[in-house]
Design an enzyme around this catalytic site. Structure first.
Site, PDB file in Angstrom:
ATOM      1  N   ASP A 146       0.836  -1.203   0.000  1.00 29.92           N
ATOM      2  CA  ASP A 146       0.000   0.000   0.000  1.00 29.92           C
ATOM      3  C   ASP A 146       0.872   1.255   0.000  1.00 29.92           C
ATOM      4  OD1 ASP A 146      -2.484  -1.578   0.379  1.00 29.92           O
ATOM      5  OD2 ASP A 146      -1.588  -2.032   2.311  1.00 29.92           O
ATOM      6  N   HIS A 187      -4.946  -3.248   6.488  1.00 33.55           N
ATOM      7  CA  HIS A 187      -4.749  -3.527   5.061  1.00 33.55           C
ATOM      8  C   HIS A 187      -6.098  -3.948   4.469  1.00 33.55           C
ATOM      9  CE1 HIS A 187      -3.042  -4.766   1.289  1.00 33.55           C
ATOM     10  NE2 HIS A 187      -3.557  -5.968   1.431  1.00 33.55           N
TER      11      HIS A 187
END
Lengths: 415, 415
Positions: free
Chosen positions: B225, B253
């Protein structure tokens, strides 16, 4: 001298593509069964944040050191499994060096275009500091533009019921087109490594269709065979990989290949003095190497893309770093002027060494005994026959294909 | 002092496995729906030529330099696509360093055992000089033996019609078993990085089931990410990747993750001073990061294994090399004692820094404005709910799962 920071610099392909140069575009496209018609060929698309030039007064000191000129590496079959490993190895700096900026120029087919975009996006997300540009396209004339290296991974897989002779024909046509495209568009000193099978003869076809590029710049990948041979010698002797040297692969990347145990060394000593088992060398070693891919595909369920990519990386590294004294690496190159009596005009795997400048020479100090000579003759004969099967693709007169109905010598696990 | 050369040294797993330690073996196996029954669990198999110890008088001078102690890296889901990239990166020395010998201990299922053998054979064929041992197995108690690192890539993919709550449950059971196995078998200072989804809560479960390993050693991967966020900032600003710093991912996440543009810097300047487009930051930046995997899978037809593997390599590298002054990296870690008011007992992604010793601290100098605080609250709430859904797997009283029938926040393109 201070340069301005130039970002978003896409040098593009400046040379004119269609109709320019030696081959009229129509004739080129006419044989290009696998190339996209000119009408749908698009200008290559570029990805990432480009920095092909550098600001010597940049605030980031890591950018002010003296950079090498960015090298342009074209890769065919770029959306395939081998490339999916190789591209990330190239981008990481592990292959060309940690101070060598790189631009990747990816060739795919219309069908794989979306997948190519996915690969380019994944490369963007990986933030490789040496990766200066990623471009994708479907026209080899554009994608090969100014390429310093062309890694020709792509080839059509064999369809059901196809013989190796059919594969020679089908892929030969692709490599004729791509050879012509290299001739037109690539750097005049482009180094070419052919991985797509049958790789020796594909490399020959590309070479013969690219007269503007030195013949000795064309390679067929036999490094995977060399790596597998070294692995088997290490496993058999119990000695670590790094102690194995001078392992040559002679001839064709097929089951007629000759992994050379005569000249191989383990810890500097002849391998035959370390592994005192001539029966193993004569009967088991060669099949273990040549059939490893088949053993792997049976286990793994798919072909060995990762270790193939590693061997392509090794093959490049062997050309851009000096070969250790006394050692060699194997690569399929033009046999012209070789010292081992192999007939000229074939792409034949020899033990080679390099000064690390991208060039190489064939090692002249390998012992060829009668066993080795006979084996070399057999793989040489096969390559000559493959050449005759594709004579019409390399402007050779006569030549009829005698490889129909013969035993299949394709390395198992590959196409 | 001279040692004899010891090859074929497989130290194996010396600790007793079944019945030893805190959890009685029967109880452990009873919950191990995904673990093999003890009857079919085999001793791990070893591949390659081993050299876990070294001969200081070896003929090869490269082997006589002072080697670091071999580190043992256990990898779960080792026959999957992410591992197929990651294992070769680890073996190359790119991650732990070019002077760091490594042993790979690969965990698979009975079903994937042949594929694991294939991976091991490909690693053999790649002749990595730093790769000192490859072993494979299906019993986590054996495969985690003395592991210095556990990279937990494996997780069951979501079946048709399954909710995230079902996935939490199904994979939670796997991570309970594997956490107990880590507790029994791994090094007492083992570093654990969980990639298999839902990775934050899976890491929490593993941690709670491994009380003998420091809680702060457990990580959930949010580095992909972070990398995607940096890529988007680079693309938007036209600045090169290397100029982007201090990009934190906060929280889970999942699509509730918070890519932090408030603290991000471009060329040392606040990103919001370089990209003067608050609408883009507020409305486009976060979805571009969180939905990137979905965009990729649409293009590429498969999930982004290569860039995920790169981000795992980056996550490890951030722990074993010192963080540049003023910079940070993102990783999901135990929230105990954090300075940002996030409730304790969650695996929550924070900006962190490391001295390069494998340990880290949460950065204490990030500005949290009202927008960021609200976003952090939302992802924190989600993690708390996930925790309640798996309360029975972490020995927590009460807790009922409120995540049924809610919007799916799994990152698109992942399971």
């Amino acid at each position: 001298m201070a340069f301005n920071m130039k970002q978003h610099v896409n040098t593009g392909v400046s040379r004119k593509v269609a109709g320019a140069g030696r081959f009229p575009a129509v004739a080129v496209r006419a044989v290009a069964a696998q190339a996209p018609p000119a009408a749908v060929a698009e200008t290559k698309q570029a990805y990432g944040v480009f920095r092909l030039s550098y600001d010597t007064q940049n605030e980031d000191p890591s950018l002010t050191r003296s950079w090498k000129k960015t090298i342009k590496v074209a890769v065919t079959g770029a959306s395939g499994n081998i490339s999916n490993h190789l591209l990330f190895m190239l981008a990481s700096g592990e292959v060309y060096g940690k101070d060598q900026p790189i631009a990747l120029q990816l060739l795919g087919s219309e069908r794989s275009k979306e997948a190519l975009e996915g690969v380019a996006m994944e490369l963007e997300d990986s933030l490789y500091p040496l990766l200066r540009e990623v471009s994708i396209g479907t026209d080899p004339y554009e994608v090969f533009g100014d390429a310093d290296w062309a890694l020709m991974i792509g080839a059509k897989p064999r369809g059901p019921g196809m013989e190796r002779a059919d594969l020679l024909q089908q892929n030969g046509e692709i490599f004729q087109v791509q050879g012509r495209a290299l001739n037109e568009s690539a750097s005049r000193n482009c180094k070419v490594i052919v991985v797509g099978n049958p790789c020796n003869t594909n490399a020959l076809i590309a070479m013969e269709n690219a007269p503007n590029i030195p013949r000795k710049n064309f390679h067929a990948l036999t490094r995977l065979d060399e790596n597998r041979a070294k692995c088997q010698l290490a496993l058999k002797s119990g000695k670590f990989y790094t102690s194995i040297s001078r392992v040559a692969i002679w001839g064709n990347h097929s089951t007629t290949q000759v992994p050379d145990y005569i000249n191989a060394r383990i810890g500097g000593i002849p391998a035959t003095d370390v592994i005192r088992d001539m029966k193993w060398f004569r009967e088991e070693f060669t099949p273990k190497v040549a059939l490893r891919g088949g053993a792997l595909i049976k286990k793994w369920g798919r072909s060995s893309a990762a270790s193939t990519a590693v061997s392509v990386a090794d093959a490049i590294r062997s050309l851009v770093t000096p070969t250790p004294p006394g050692d060699c690496f194997s690569t399929g190159v033009i046999s012209d002027g070789n010292q081992y009596g192999v007939r000229e005009g074939l792409i034949f795997s020899f033990p080679c060494r390099s000064k690390g400048d991208g060039d190489y020479e064939i090692c002249d100090d390998f012992i060829v005994d009668e066993w080795l000579r006979n084996k070399i003759r057999a793989t040489e004969d096969e390559l000559q026959k493959e050449k005759e099967c594709v004579s019409h693709l390399i402007g050779m007169m006569g030549g009829s294909c005698s490889l129909r109905g013969v035993e299949d010598t394709t390395v198992p696990g590959e196409n």
